[in-house]
Design a protein around this motif. Structure first.
Motif, PDB file in Angstrom:
ATOM      1  N   ALA A 105     -73.866  18.696  50.173  1.00  0.00           N
ATOM      2  CA  ALA A 105     -75.067  19.041  49.409  1.00  0.00           C
ATOM      3  C   ALA A 105     -74.883  18.675  47.937  1.00  0.00           C
ATOM      4  CB  ALA A 105     -75.352  20.532  49.545  1.00  0.00           C
ATOM      5  N   PRO A 106     -75.977  18.245  47.283  1.00  0.00           N
ATOM      6  CA  PRO A 106     -75.863  17.750  45.907  1.00  0.00           C
ATOM      7  C   PRO A 106     -75.138  18.730  44.981  1.00  0.00           C
ATOM      8  CG  PRO A 106     -78.053  17.364  46.735  1.00  0.00           C
ATOM      9  CD  PRO A 106     -77.334  18.122  47.800  1.00  0.00           C
ATOM     10  N   ILE A 107     -75.277  20.024  45.271  1.00  0.00           N
ATOM     11  CA  ILE A 107     -74.728  21.000  44.331  1.00  0.00           C
ATOM     12  C   ILE A 107     -73.210  20.881  44.236  1.00  0.00           C
ATOM     13  CG2 ILE A 107     -74.474  22.892  45.959  1.00  0.00           C
ATOM     14  CD1 ILE A 107     -75.842  24.554  43.587  1.00  0.00           C
ATOM     15  N   ALA A 108     -72.561  20.492  45.337  1.00  0.00           N
ATOM     16  CA  ALA A 108     -71.104  20.383  45.316  1.00  0.00           C
ATOM     17  C   ALA A 108     -70.659  19.362  44.285  1.00  0.00           C
ATOM     18  CB  ALA A 108     -70.600  19.997  46.711  1.00  0.00           C
ATOM     19  N   SER A 109     -71.381  18.242  44.231  1.00  0.00           N
ATOM     20  CA  SER A 109     -71.009  17.201  43.277  1.00  0.00           C
ATOM     21  C   SER A 109     -71.227  17.658  41.843  1.00  0.00           C
ATOM     22  CB  SER A 109     -71.810  15.935  43.555  1.00  0.00           C
ATOM     23  OG  SER A 109     -71.477  15.417  44.812  1.00  0.00           O
ATOM     24  N   ILE A 110     -72.253  18.499  41.652  1.00  0.00           N
ATOM     25  CA  ILE A 110     -72.478  18.989  40.287  1.00  0.00           C
ATOM     26  C   ILE A 110     -71.342  19.924  39.893  1.00  0.00           C
ATOM     27  CG2 ILE A 110     -74.128  19.994  38.723  1.00  0.00           C
ATOM     28  CD1 ILE A 110     -76.307  19.408  40.600  1.00  0.00           C
ATOM     29  N   TYR A 111     -70.901  20.747  40.862  1.00  0.00           N
ATOM     30  CA  TYR A 111     -69.762  21.614  40.570  1.00  0.00           C
ATOM     31  C   TYR A 111     -68.559  20.781  40.150  1.00  0.00           C
ATOM     32  CZ  TYR A 111     -71.632  26.125  41.946  1.00  0.00           C
ATOM     33  OH  TYR A 111     -72.348  27.276  41.984  1.00  0.00           O
ATOM     34  N   LEU A 112     -68.404  19.656  40.814  1.00  0.00           N
ATOM     35  CA  LEU A 112     -67.289  18.771  40.467  1.00  0.00           C
ATOM     36  C   LEU A 112     -67.374  18.368  38.997  1.00  0.00           C
ATOM     37  CD1 LEU A 112     -64.920  17.053  41.422  1.00  0.00           C
ATOM     38  CD2 LEU A 112     -66.545  15.323  42.124  1.00  0.00           C
ATOM     39  N   ALA A 113     -68.590  18.017  38.573  1.00  0.00           N
ATOM     40  CA  ALA A 113     -68.763  17.656  37.165  1.00  0.00           C
ATOM     41  C   ALA A 113     -68.444  18.844  36.271  1.00  0.00           C
ATOM     42  CB  ALA A 113     -70.193  17.172  36.930  1.00  0.00           C
ATOM     43  N   VAL A 114     -68.815  20.045  36.731  1.00  0.00           N
ATOM     44  CA  VAL A 114     -68.531  21.249  35.949  1.00  0.00           C
ATOM     45  C   VAL A 114     -67.026  21.421  35.781  1.00  0.00           C
ATOM     46  CG1 VAL A 114     -68.677  23.758  35.995  1.00  0.00           C
ATOM     47  CG2 VAL A 114     -70.668  22.394  36.571  1.00  0.00           C
ATOM     48  N   TRP A 115     -66.273  21.261  36.865  1.00  0.00           N
ATOM     49  CA  TRP A 115     -64.811  21.404  36.763  1.00  0.00           C
ATOM     50  C   TRP A 115     -64.245  20.455  35.722  1.00  0.00           C
ATOM     51  CZ3 TRP A 115     -63.821  20.647  42.703  1.00  0.00           C
ATOM     52  CH2 TRP A 115     -64.319  21.759  43.386  1.00  0.00           C
ATOM     53  N   VAL A 116     -64.677  19.191  35.835  1.00  0.00           N
ATOM     54  CA  VAL A 116     -64.119  18.188  34.934  1.00  0.00           C
ATOM     55  C   VAL A 116     -64.512  18.504  33.496  1.00  0.00           C
ATOM     56  CG1 VAL A 116     -64.135  15.745  34.350  1.00  0.00           C
ATOM     57  CG2 VAL A 116     -64.033  16.447  36.728  1.00  0.00           C
ATOM     58  N   ALA A 117     -65.756  18.962  33.306  1.00  0.00           N
ATOM     59  CA  ALA A 117     -66.197  19.278  31.951  1.00  0.00           C
ATOM     60  C   ALA A 117     -65.403  20.453  31.394  1.00  0.00           C
ATOM     61  CB  ALA A 117     -67.683  19.589  31.948  1.00  0.00           C
ATOM     62  N   ILE A 118     -65.171  21.475  32.220  1.00  0.00           N
ATOM     63  CA  ILE A 118     -64.410  22.635  31.746  1.00  0.00           C
ATOM     64  C   ILE A 118     -62.975  22.226  31.455  1.00  0.00           C
ATOM     65  CG2 ILE A 118     -63.442  24.852  32.462  1.00  0.00           C
ATOM     66  CD1 ILE A 118     -66.070  25.539  33.726  1.00  0.00           C
ATOM     67  N   GLY A 119     -62.418  21.398  32.331  1.00  0.00           N
ATOM     68  CA  GLY A 119     -61.039  20.965  32.121  1.00  0.00           C
ATOM     69  C   GLY A 119     -60.902  20.026  30.931  1.00  0.00           C
ATOM     70  N   GLY A 120     -61.935  19.278  30.652  1.00  0.00           N
ATOM     71  CA  GLY A 120     -61.877  18.343  29.539  1.00  0.00           C
ATOM     72  C   GLY A 120     -61.877  16.921  30.030  1.00  0.00           C
ATOM     73  N   ARG A 121     -63.034  16.256  29.883  1.00  0.00           N
ATOM     74  CA  ARG A 121     -63.097  14.907  30.449  1.00  0.00           C
ATOM     75  C   ARG A 121     -62.508  13.890  29.485  1.00  0.00           C
ATOM     76  NH1 ARG A 121     -68.536  13.661  28.304  1.00  0.00           N
ATOM     77  NH2 ARG A 121     -68.985  15.668  27.397  1.00  0.00           N
ATOM     78  N   GLY A 122     -62.212  12.738  30.054  1.00  0.00           N
ATOM     79  CA  GLY A 122     -61.546  11.723  29.246  1.00  0.00           C
ATOM     80  C   GLY A 122     -60.055  11.993  29.138  1.00  0.00           C
ATOM     81  N   ARG A 123     -59.579  13.003  29.845  1.00  0.00           N
ATOM     82  CA  ARG A 123     -58.141  13.258  29.932  1.00  0.00           C
ATOM     83  C   ARG A 123     -57.858  13.547  31.392  1.00  0.00           C
ATOM     84  NH1 ARG A 123     -60.771  15.240  26.163  1.00  0.00           N
ATOM     85  NH2 ARG A 123     -60.032  15.295  24.024  1.00  0.00           N
ATOM     86  N   LEU A 124     -56.921  12.855  31.968  1.00  0.00           N
ATOM     87  CA  LEU A 124     -56.695  13.041  33.402  1.00  0.00           C
ATOM     88  C   LEU A 124     -56.190  14.445  33.694  1.00  0.00           C
ATOM     89  CD1 LEU A 124     -55.176   9.577  34.260  1.00  0.00           C
ATOM     90  CD2 LEU A 124     -57.466  10.390  34.730  1.00  0.00           C
TER      91      LEU A 124
END
Lengths: 389, 649, 246
Positions: A300-319
């Motif tokens: 479901a689309p929401i799962a992919s948005i959560y994925l973006a949320v994780w990366v944003a919280i963790g800090g994107r542009g840094r692996l």
């Protein structure tokens, strides 16, 4: 002469060492291999979390580095799970069917075996024929190849269509979301050939290895996940560290400019999109045997948005940011929604975290976006830089 | 005329005192006493015919009482009565013919006659002719309805007789229509039947097709040579028009071929003939392929232990030696030809109406999408911001409607209150979101998308915590129930018409606001060039806030509208969000007409795909999204795109 | 000497407004050319068309040796064919170092797989050092481009264009927002560049154009109004009308 990757980027060295140490400790403490201090269910949770970290790295690569906010990478993750799930389910059902047919007066013909497997697997959606897409389900090698090929091809075709028409920004995000929705709706149908909303189940059992207890199998998968995460991290670090990394960051920051420098932007995007789709698919292929079931709701689309949320919280542009975000949020999420978090009595109303975790997550995420756009990784960076200066 | 007769009769019944001697009716039923006592479906027909044929005035009342189990029999002499309960609890007997009091009766002295349902329905159809000419138009209508539901050859004459005296034009038309369809089924003269069939040409009514279709019923038969005297629909080619297996099975059933031994039966035969680890000379261990099993079976057949297999060549020869055909059950070819011609004519009419119905369906879906998406389109167009919480504003609107209905029980009033209130609540929520979050993320559209997603999951969960997970009803006022039925094919529910009107109102309102007001001018200025607008004294922050509020407010209204036909849950909005995005993307950003075009295209497309694949709405949505992805290839900026240099950046 | 770029009666309209109207233009292989004109004369659109950002409704554009049809190529293909463009606003990649900016611009195979395998060779390092020397950023190579001053960013961008080694360089208002000293440096850079390639400079600033000392093309309402030395065109009565609004 350039130094090797591990030495050039200290964060890579640190991450790989930490991952190795963590893996070793958990294995030693595990129920299946060592001291029995870490339960089998915990091992599964940790193994699944490692897979989520791997897809978070893929997301970071495509979004944090290349600027494509894909809301569809969980579709590739789920597809990877489906592809390996087909083999797991088919082989296990075949084992069961052969066992039950062995008692018959005559040895079973191939047709009888196939009919019995078909009824076993597809009876739940009112079918008995094995659909054509299961043609390779009997072969582990073929299905493993499909884990990479099917999501990879989907990403290639979709990406080619989307990028060549110069769809960018939020438009592209919405288009990827539409793709995810289309795929999940398709899989929800009973005649999709993949058991509709029942999905594929019983994936935690390894065919032919029924005597091996789950405590051992779970450690195998944990180790495989750790290995995949380490490899994925190294690949991603390699991709972003050189000139290629410079170019995709340039695409993120100013697509038109780099195009006028002669770089075929669409081809770069397509490479990154497809590569990350494949990484996501591999993560999914490791995740779902640990979860035991894969169904369309996962896509479901929401799962992919959560994925973006994780990366944003963790800090994107840094692996490492992606890894931190995925691990932290998914573990917190299962802690809160699992009912382990203590409720807060407020006199007239008691805050029960099972009900309020989503609210906390949503608002917390808004705060992170507003006040810490670089996420937790950004805080780490600031600390490191302070030490250095 | 007939009515006058009834009137006189009824009056005379009241006036004439009870006669001591048996009336004609009493005498008549006395002659059939045993049949009336113990009626059966087989024997009662002639009795009813005789009663009806007698033309006696009390027959209708008698039959009605009988059918409704209100007929009683006195045990002492077997005479039939109606009864009435008196105030003092005793039972009075009433004469079936005159209605006169016949004295009291003890409870155990009488028996109630309870005919079974089969008999009752026969009585009912005998009653039809009385009812068809009943003075009360409502009863005539009921009788017609009963006839339409369960027609019978015997009714045709009755019906024809009842047409001339019909004064009500509506009922008369119904009677004539029914007369024609009964003629098709039961008419005796082929010419009149053909005429009746052809009279339905181009008629979209379900009853017309129901009357004609049975004439075209067929059965599949197998012949050596097709006889001339049969009304053949078509010759079937085995393998093309009829599966070869099914055709062969027909031959077997007709005794023209040997039965095929089924796979499973063959397996059972092998098991039954197991002998010392082998069957027919083939060791059991080798029987794991069908070929080996066939070999073993043939060995058994050779030994005469089992019936021999039917070879494929034999099957083919059998099929080739016979002709398969669909034969009309109706022997008269002129009738079937007329029926076929008329049906094909009807089906083109029906196709036309289906298309109209499809257009209406598409239009109504489009207006829902328009309402759901227009707010999103405005905010996206003006601010370049995708609001993932837009669906939750729709949900807020729907829950506002629900709460208002808890306070104001009158549905009409509550909807009238709920619409502006939902707008106000969603407007305020939108303004709050803009001021607290979106303003601080200016020029970072992807971050805005994600932050509003955070808001969306928080709002959804809060709604779940307040209202629970079960669906809450938002009831439409009764004047919105029902549907506008044009004919049996085309109909549209009032709610959908109302939503269509609502969408039109908002289209007009928004066009007015954007094109004719100061606010609209400023909004358009900010959309086209924010920097220039702000240098001209327009405060973009204020415009953004108002625009966002407006977009959210309309979402609230859409929520009330959607809540009227869908259940109100916390997921109500998220079900529409992707479609709304699609509408905006397909339509083109920053343009009301674009959104309208997008909604129209997506709505009608979805209905069109559902029309071709009605059983599977999931697949329809899948195909639609794929179509949109492909559409974007050709018009990346949507149907109505802003042109010029400014649009490129 | 044959022309490097040939623009033949090109027209383009936006919503009925003719931004470029039957424009023809030619430039040789080693030439410096200034294109001037009032606002809305079509200068930027002209560049957009040559670099492939905007597709003309009409006309032909030929480029290179042998001549090829630019209208068949995408933006990145045109860039690889040898046309470099410098935008009005300095656009360097601000989050990346000066060295990385130059390295990306260096001529070479631009396909993703080649770039993925790319390892900087000694020659590349020398070339970057030489370019940095030329644009005066030798001691800034390690800095993040976003920290540079406005003028330094302009030079970095010119350096990146030179690194691409284009046959034709399109420069949009290079002098805007520069100090006097920076302008002189910029003029030198452009004139040096024109020794080995064609350079088209779009500029508002007459003083700067005078400093360039080259042939001038005046655009007005989407077509060429006059062409020649600066003194020649400023004496042209049509040009005076357009500029002074007489």
């Amino acid at each position: 002469m350039r130094k090797p990757l591990l030495l050039r980027e200290p964060s890579v060295m640190i991450f790989i060492s930490l991952l190795a140490a963590f893996t070793l400790i958990v294995t030693v403490l595990s129920e299946g291999f060592g001291l029995g201090l870490v339960s089998t269910s915990m091992i599964k949770i940790l193994g699944k979390t490692l897979c989520l970290c791997l897809i978070a790295i893929a997301m970071d690569l495509v979004w944090g580095y290349c600027g494509i906010l894909s809301l569809g990478h969980f579709a590739f993750f789920g597809l990877g799970g489906y592809m390996i799930g087909m083999w797991l389910m088919y082989e296990r059902t075949k084992d069961i069917v052969l066992g039950s047919l062995a008692g018959g007066a005559l040895p079973a013909t191939p047709q009888e075996i196939e009919d019995a497997i078909g009824t076993q697997i597809f009876g739940v959606v009112g079918g008995s024929e094995i659909p054509a897409i299961w043609y390779f389900a009997d072969s582990l090698a073929a299905q493993l190849a499909l884990v990479v090929l099917v999501p990879g091809l989907l990403a290639l075709v979709f990406g080619w269509l989307a990028f060549r028409s110069r769809v960018t920004g939020v438009y592209l995000s919405i288009l990827t979301q539409a793709m995810t929705l289309a795929l999940s709706l398709y899989l929800f149908q009973n005649d999709s050939g993949l058991r509709g909303n029942n999905g594929l189940s019983g994936l935690q059992n390894l065919p032919g290895l029924t005597d091996v207890p789950q405590s051992i199998v779970s450690v195998w998968f944990f180790l495989a996940s750790a290995l995949a995460l380490g490899a994925g991290y190294l690949i991603a670090a390699y991709v972003v560290s050189g000139k290629f990394g410079n170019v995709i960051r340039a695409i993120r920051d100013d697509e038109a400019r780099i195009r006028f420098m002669g770089y075929p932007v669409e081809a770069y995007k397509l490479v990154v999109f497809t590569l990350t789709a494949v990484i996501a698919a591999i993560a999914g292929a490791l995740y779902y045997p640990q979860a035991g079931i894969v169904n369309p709701a996962e896509i479901a689309p929401i799962a992919s948005i959560y994925l973006a949320v994780w990366v944003a919280i963790g800090g994107r542009g840094r692996l490492y940011g992606a890894v931190i975000g995925a691990a932290l949020v998914s573990l917190l999420s299962s802690w809160f929604t699992g009912g382990q978090a203590p409720s807060i009595p407020l006199g007239i109303y008691t805050i029960d975290w099972v009900d309020w975790w989503q609210v906390l997550l949503g608002l917390g995420f808004v705060l992170v976006t507003l006040y810490a756009p670089n996420g937790i990784g950004g805080l780490v960076d600031r600390l490191v830089r302070k030490d250095a200066s | 005329m007939l009515r006058t007769v009834y009137l006189i009769l009824a009056l005379s019944l009241l006036l004439v005192p009870a006669r001591a001697q048996d009336s004609d009716l009493n005498a008549l039923i006395e002659t059939h006493r045993s049949d009336i006592e113990k009626p059966s479906r087989r024997t009662i027909g002639p009795v009813l015919d005789e009663l009806v044929a007698s033309g006696l005035p009390g027959v209708a009342v008698f039959l009605e009482h009988w059918r409704e189990k209100k007929l009683w029999q006195r045990k002492s002499d077997g005479r039939f009565f109606f009864i009435e309960e008196r105030d003092d609890g005793s039972i009075g007997l009433v004469d079936v013919d005159s209605g006169a009091e016949m004295g009291a009766a003890a409870k155990d002295g009488i028996t109630n006659l309870k005919p079974n349902s089969g008999v009752r329905s026969m009585i009912a159809s005998a009653l039809v002719q009385f009812q068809l000419s009943d003075p009360d138009p409502q009863r005539r209508a009921q009788a017609l309805t009963a006839l339409e539901r369960d027609p019978d050859a015997s009714h045709l004459g009755v019906l024809r007789a009842a047409i001339d005296n019909e004064t009500d034009p509506g009922l008369r038309a119904r009677k004539e229509r029914l007369q024609r369809s009964l003629t098709i089924q039961f008419g005796s003269d082929p010419a009149t039947r053909v005429a009746a069939i052809e009279s339905f040409a181009g008629d979209a009514g379900v009853d017309a097709r129901a009357a004609i279709n049975p004439l075209l019923a067929t059965r599949v038969e197998v012949f050596d040579v097709i006889p001339d005297d049969l009304n053949i629909a078509r010759v079937l080619e085995p393998g093309d028009d009829i599966a070869a297996e099914a055709a062969y099975q027909l031959l077997v059933e007709a005794g023209k071929a040997r039965p095929i031994v089924a796979l499973d039966a063959r397996k059972q035969a092998l098991i039954a003939n197991l002998d010392d680890g082998a069957v027919g000379g083939v060791p059991v261990a080798e029987l794991d392929t069908q070929a080996a099993r066939d070999r073993a079976y043939q060995a058994l057949a050779g030994a005469g232990a089992v019936p021999p297999l039917v070879t494929e060549a034999e099957q083919r020869a059998a099929l080739e030696g016979h002709v398969f055909a669909e034969v009309y059950l109706e022997p008269d070819a002129t009738l079937t030809a007329a029926a076929r011609a008329t049906l094909s004519d009807i089906s083109s009419t029906v196709g036309f109406y289906r298309f109209i119905d499809l257009v209406l369906d598409g239009l109504s879906l489009a207006s829902i999408y328009f309402l759901a998406a227009i707010g999103l389109a405005i905010t996206f167009g003006v601010m370049g911001v995708i609001n993932m919480a837009h669906g939750e504003f729709i949900m807020i609107g729907a829950y506002t409607g629900y709460v208002v209905q808890q306070v104001i029980p009158d549905y009409t009033t509550s909807i009238l209150v709920a619409l502006p209130l939902a707008f106000a609540v969603a407007f305020m929520a939108g303004v709050a979101l803009e001021r607290l979050v979106i303003r601080h993320l200016a020029h970072r559209p992807l971050e805005t998308l994600l932050a509003t997603f955070g808001i969306s999951i928080a709002l959804q969960q809060i709604a779940k915590n307040i209202f629970g997970t079960q669906a809450r009803p938002l009831t439409a006022p009764s004047w919105l129930d029902g549907a506008w039925v044009i004919n049996d094919v085309v109909s549209i529910s009032h709610i959908r018409i109302a939503i269509f009107v609502l969408a039109l109102i908002f289209l007009g309102l928004l066009l007015f606001i954007l094109n004719r007001t100061r606010l609209g001018l400023e909004v358009r200025a900010v959309t086209q060039n924010p920097r220039m607008a702000s240098s001209m004294g327009i405060n973009p922050d204020r415009i953004n806030m108002l625009t966002f509020g407006l977009g959210s407010g309309i979402a609230g209204i859409a929520g009330v509208a959607i809540g009227l036909f869908a259940k109100v849950t916390s997921e109500l909005g998220s079900g529409y969000i992707v479609q709304s995005f699609m509408t905006v993307v397909v339509g083109g950003v920053g343009n009301i007409w674009g959104t309208l075009a997008g909604a129209g295209m997506i709505g009608s497309l979805q209905k069109l795909i559902e029309f071709f694949n009605p059983s599977n709405t999931l697949a329809a949505q899948t195909y639609m999204i794929i179509f949109i992805i492909i559409f974007i290839q050709f018009r990346p900026k949507g149907i109505i795109a802003l042109k010029g240099r400014a649009a490129g950046d | 000497m044959s022309a490097l770029l040939e623009v033949n009666s090109v027209s383009v309209a936006f919503d009925g407004f003719k931004a470029i109207n039957d424009l023809s233009f030619e430039i040789g292989g080693q030439e410096l050319r200034a294109v001037i004109g009032p606002n809305g004369a079509g200068k930027t659109t002209f560049m957009d068309i040559v670099t492939g950002k905007t597709r003309p409704d009409d006309g032909r554009i030929l480029f290179g040796e042998p001549m090829m049809d630019l209208l068949r190529l995408s933006e990145s293909q045109i860039a690889r064919a040898g046309i470099g463009r410098k935008f009005q606003r300095p656009t360097v990649f601000e989050t990346q170092s000066v060295r990385d900016n130059l390295m990306m611009a260096l001529a070479g195979d631009r396909s993703p797989l080649a770039v993925l395998r790319y390892r900087p060779s000694g020659g590349d390092g020398e070339r970057i050092a030489a370019l940095a020397e030329e644009i005066g950023l030798s001691d800034q190579l390690g800095r993040v481009a976003g920290e540079l001053s406005h003028g330094q960013k302009q030079w970095l961008e010119i350096g990146m264009l030179l690194a691409q080694d284009p046959k034709l360089l399109l420069v949009d208002e290079p002098a805007a927002g520069m100090t006097l000293g920076e302008r002189e440096h910029t003029t030198d850079l452009l004139r040096a560049a024109a020794q080995t390639r064609a350079v088209i400079v779009v500029e508002h600033d007459m003083e700067f154009v005078r400093r360039l000392d080259c042939k001038v093309t005046v655009l007005h309402e989407g077509s060429v109004l006059a062409e020649g030395t600066l003194d020649h065109v400023t004496a042209n009565s049509d040009v005076i009308d357009v500029y002074l609004g007489r």
